[in-house]
Design an enzyme around this catalytic site. Structure first.
Site, PDB file in Angstrom:
ATOM      1  N   HIS A  83       1.365   5.023  -2.194  1.00 24.98           N
ATOM      2  CA  HIS A  83       0.691   5.929  -3.138  1.00 24.98           C
ATOM      3  C   HIS A  83       1.726   6.865  -3.755  1.00 24.98           C
ATOM      4  O   HIS A  83       2.660   7.315  -3.076  1.00 24.98           O
ATOM      5  CB  HIS A  83      -0.376   6.770  -2.428  1.00 24.98           C
ATOM      6  CG  HIS A  83      -1.560   5.986  -1.948  1.00 24.98           C
ATOM      7  ND1 HIS A  83      -2.401   5.314  -2.807  1.00 24.98           N
ATOM      8  CD2 HIS A  83      -2.056   5.760  -0.707  1.00 24.98           C
ATOM      9  CE1 HIS A  83      -3.357   4.718  -2.105  1.00 24.98           C
ATOM     10  NE2 HIS A  83      -3.168   4.973  -0.837  1.00 24.98           N
ATOM     11  N   HIS A  95       0.834  -1.205   0.000  1.00 20.94           N
ATOM     12  CA  HIS A  95       0.000   0.000   0.000  1.00 20.94           C
ATOM     13  C   HIS A  95       0.869   1.256   0.000  1.00 20.94           C
ATOM     14  O   HIS A  95       1.097   1.881   1.035  1.00 20.94           O
ATOM     15  CB  HIS A  95      -0.921  -0.036   1.226  1.00 20.94           C
ATOM     16  CG  HIS A  95      -1.951   1.054   1.283  1.00 20.94           C
ATOM     17  ND1 HIS A  95      -2.887   1.146   2.289  1.00 20.94           N
ATOM     18  CD2 HIS A  95      -2.202   2.119   0.475  1.00 20.94           C
ATOM     19  CE1 HIS A  95      -3.647   2.204   2.111  1.00 20.94           C
ATOM     20  NE2 HIS A  95      -3.256   2.810   1.021  1.00 20.94           N
ATOM     21  N   HIS A 143      -5.699   0.163   6.018  1.00 25.00           N
ATOM     22  CA  HIS A 143      -5.728   0.814   7.331  1.00 25.00           C
ATOM     23  C   HIS A 143      -6.168  -0.166   8.406  1.00 25.00           C
ATOM     24  O   HIS A 143      -6.989   0.158   9.275  1.00 25.00           O
ATOM     25  CB  HIS A 143      -6.650   2.042   7.308  1.00 25.00           C
ATOM     26  CG  HIS A 143      -6.549   2.834   6.037  1.00 25.00           C
ATOM     27  ND1 HIS A 143      -7.546   2.853   5.085  1.00 25.00           N
ATOM     28  CD2 HIS A 143      -5.539   3.581   5.531  1.00 25.00           C
ATOM     29  CE1 HIS A 143      -7.168   3.587   4.056  1.00 25.00           C
ATOM     30  NE2 HIS A 143      -5.945   4.042   4.288  1.00 25.00           N
ATOM     31  N   ARG A 194       3.083  11.577   8.282  1.00 24.89           N
ATOM     32  CA  ARG A 194       4.524  11.635   8.024  1.00 24.89           C
ATOM     33  C   ARG A 194       5.217  12.169   9.262  1.00 24.89           C
ATOM     34  O   ARG A 194       4.603  12.779  10.110  1.00 24.89           O
ATOM     35  CB  ARG A 194       4.790  12.520   6.813  1.00 24.89           C
ATOM     36  CG  ARG A 194       4.002  12.009   5.596  1.00 24.89           C
ATOM     37  CD  ARG A 194       4.162  12.848   4.360  1.00 24.89           C
ATOM     38  NE  ARG A 194       3.104  12.483   3.410  1.00 24.89           N
ATOM     39  CZ  ARG A 194       2.948  13.015   2.204  1.00 24.89           C
ATOM     40  NH1 ARG A 194       3.796  13.926   1.761  1.00 24.89           N
ATOM     41  NH2 ARG A 194       1.958  12.637   1.421  1.00 24.89           N
ATOM     42  N   GLU A 215       1.345   2.646   3.670  1.00 25.55           N
ATOM     43  CA  GLU A 215       0.571   3.762   3.106  1.00 25.55           C
ATOM     44  C   GLU A 215       1.506   4.909   2.717  1.00 25.55           C
ATOM     45  O   GLU A 215       1.066   6.035   2.505  1.00 25.55           O
ATOM     46  CB  GLU A 215      -0.459   4.247   4.152  1.00 25.55           C
ATOM     47  CG  GLU A 215      -1.674   4.983   3.655  1.00 25.55           C
ATOM     48  CD  GLU A 215      -2.563   5.436   4.829  1.00 25.55           C
ATOM     49  OE1 GLU A 215      -2.263   5.091   5.979  1.00 25.55           O
ATOM     50  OE2 GLU A 215      -3.556   6.135   4.579  1.00 25.55           O
ATOM     51  N   HIS A 239     -10.593   1.102  -1.419  1.00 22.98           N
ATOM     52  CA  HIS A 239     -10.013   2.371  -0.936  1.00 22.98           C
ATOM     53  C   HIS A 239     -10.834   3.536  -1.476  1.00 22.98           C
ATOM     54  O   HIS A 239     -10.904   3.749  -2.681  1.00 22.98           O
ATOM     55  CB  HIS A 239      -8.561   2.489  -1.399  1.00 22.98           C
ATOM     56  CG  HIS A 239      -7.730   3.414  -0.564  1.00 22.98           C
ATOM     57  ND1 HIS A 239      -8.127   4.696  -0.246  1.00 22.98           N
ATOM     58  CD2 HIS A 239      -6.534   3.232   0.030  1.00 22.98           C
ATOM     59  CE1 HIS A 239      -7.191   5.265   0.515  1.00 22.98           C
ATOM     60  NE2 HIS A 239      -6.221   4.393   0.700  1.00 22.98           N
ATOM     61  N   TYR A 253     -11.642   7.504   5.341  1.00 22.53           N
ATOM     62  CA  TYR A 253     -10.916   6.277   4.983  1.00 22.53           C
ATOM     63  C   TYR A 253     -11.276   5.135   5.935  1.00 22.53           C
ATOM     64  O   TYR A 253     -11.621   4.029   5.514  1.00 22.53           O
ATOM     65  CB  TYR A 253      -9.394   6.509   5.044  1.00 22.53           C
ATOM     66  CG  TYR A 253      -8.789   7.242   3.864  1.00 22.53           C
ATOM     67  CD1 TYR A 253      -9.572   7.858   2.888  1.00 22.53           C
ATOM     68  CD2 TYR A 253      -7.400   7.328   3.718  1.00 22.53           C
ATOM     69  CE1 TYR A 253      -8.998   8.529   1.824  1.00 22.53           C
ATOM     70  CE2 TYR A 253      -6.816   7.995   2.652  1.00 22.53           C
ATOM     71  CZ  TYR A 253      -7.618   8.601   1.707  1.00 22.53           C
ATOM     72  OH  TYR A 253      -7.036   9.264   0.661  1.00 22.53           O
TER      73      TYR A 253
END
Lengths: 340, 340
Positions: free
Chosen positions: A8, A6, A222, A288, A282, A177, A193
């Site tokens: 992106h 996962h 998640h 972050r 993710e 998703h 989400y």
């Protein structure tokens, strides 16, 4: 082999958003003309991944990331089908170029050109194009293209069956998703989400989708939203409603590990069989930076997994073995590379 | 003193639903005439509680339940304000009669006459009536009267401030609890409830509501939806967005224990301070019956709490001390009874 299922492409060159802005401007002005994508060169594209997703993967000890376009950017609530098709193609083609630049470390997962209550034919076409022509290993399926209003039928409804037929034939899983929320009361990353992950699990409990499609594999991201935390609620609801125990879904439903603290990951692994849990971070995603109390980066889920109470065998399954089984085209792609 | 802060009068005599059906029929036919409630007699009302909520409470060793009308029955999505006012009054009056029948064991929590994007004045009037005239100790506040479409502004918006002013003045907490979902894709008990708990927590993270209303107390039910399981995600999101750590909400935000398995309750208590957790079972609520594997009733959360790693002092706080602090009118009501 450590595989993050996962990731992106949240760090795409600005040309991608410029294309999208031009699309939306044309739509709002009622112009039919489709904008042209100004493709970044290889150096720019390489830099966009190398210093972000690949650096993080390498630093943490991972080998491969399954990369899809930015989830919140899919914006399936925009109701124009040709716009959605053009947008998905550009996003997927960009991911494909990243896969070609880093074939040993990046595999593609497709954005589908969904619109609220949309038809399946354009989704099937784009899934086929991405898997058969571009070598993608999975797709992202948005269970709520209306962006938080839940206007589409549940994933167990025959509305979705033509897509499932294609996914089974192509032998690729779908990660379920959603994209961005259309309500300021429903935060995209913090609420929508996780709510969608949870809602889909309850949909699946209530239908008999996998009796009809035994070869269909769905990955709930998640950590399954609220599902593991409320596993007793789901077992109890199933019993009250005369439905099979939710564990009966575990031949077809898998969960990723995007849960950003040790205690959450421990619960996930305590409730669900290791066989059904797939390493993922993710990245670069919702969260972050590092926890100031521990210095550990929030989304360094590999670290939580290594600290969890798993046998060596279970840990290997979670880190990569399960991904190779759930994403067989990823396994074949990596085998092809290794023997090349 | 063991206090269950989350009980619903799901076993009301059929006259209540007949009143509601007549209301909805009048609305759909465009008739203005309001139906009359046919009030059950004391014996019927007593039986409706004694053999259900009170029996369960007594068998498990509880003393008091904070009882509110059936949550899924509030149906705030029905947009007619006079209908909502009449419905809330009847539901609350029925709960009030139960409180009068069992004054040592039942305290009332009010349904508010919400409609999508509705005004606060009718809510304030009903809250005042229930607290000042009927002796209720709290209210249920629906953060999404549109039933899963999230059409109202976040709870941090000034839209809601007149209600908060009244709640602070009355010194009663609000349990944040949605009603039934309007979408077949969003299951009321399995998805919408938990999604709303989660969404509200993120709303509160993003606003500065408690700087403006330091005396406001909100209780998030169902163990906070997905919040404890994803506590790291919320800490990380807050850091990324330059918001205070979510722990800063814990002077004003409390969580109930409606989580129906031991491992879930353990996580809840591992992540959140015992000071912020209030015993509740949602009975007779979403989940009924017992786990066939253990024989333990799903919603017997008292049992999970007694088996959790809490000190004696912490356990006493979770089982009742916290409730007396968060619901001061409940404390005064029980003191009044004890000294009477």
């Amino acid at each position: 082999m450590i595989i993050d299922v996962h990731g992106h492409f949240t760090t795409a060159p600005p040309a991608l958003q410029e294309f999208r802005d031009a699309q939306l401007a044309a739509l709002s002005e009622g112009r039919a003309s489709a904008p042209r994508m100004v493709w970044p060169d290889d150096a720019e594209l390489r830099a966009a991944v190398e210093h972000h997703q690949l650096r993080v993967l390498r630093e943490r000890g991972g080998d491969v990331v399954a990369l899809s376009p930015r989830a919140a950017g899919m914006e399936h609530h925009v109701p124009d089908q040709p716009t959605a098709v053009a947008w998905a193609r550009v996003c997927n083609d960009l991911v494909h170029r990243v896969c070609e630049l880093f074939p040993d470390h990046v595999a593609g997962v497709a954005q589908l050109p969904q619109v609220p209550r949309g038809e399946m034919a354009p989704l099937v076409r784009e899934a086929r194009r991405c898997v058969e022509l571009l070598g993608f290993v999975g797709v992202n399926l948005d269970p709520d293209p209306s962006g938080g209003r839940w206007e589409d039928p549940p994933l167990t409804d025959e509305h979705w069956f033509p897509l499932y037929e294609a996914l089974v034939e192509l032998d690729v899983p779908a990660m379920v998703h959603v994209s961005s929320s259309c309500s300021p009361a429903l935060d995209t990353l913090g609420a929508h989400y996780l709510a969608a992950d949870t809602a889909v699990f309850v949909q699946l409990m209530q239908g008999e989708l996998f009796a009809r499609f035994p070869g269909l594999r769905l990955v709930i991201p998640h950590g399954g939203g609220a599902v593991p935390f409320h596993w007793g609620r789901y077992r109890g609801l199933a019993a009250r409603r005369g439905l099979p125990d939710p564990a009966s879904l575990l031949d077809n439903v898998f969960f990723d590990t995007c849960v950003y603290h040790q205690r959450g990951v421990d619960l996930l692994l305590d409730v669900l069989p290791a066989h059904n849990v797939l390493f993922a971070s993710e990245m670069l995603g919702a969260v972050r930076g590092a926890d100031p109390e521990t210095g550990i980066e929030w989304d360094d889920t590999l670290r939580y997994l290594r600290a969890a109470a798993l046998s060596e065998h279970e840990l290997a399954a979670v880190l990569g073995g399960n991904a190779l089984r759930v994403y067989p085209r990823l396994a074949r792609r990596l085998e092809g590379r290794a023997s090349a």
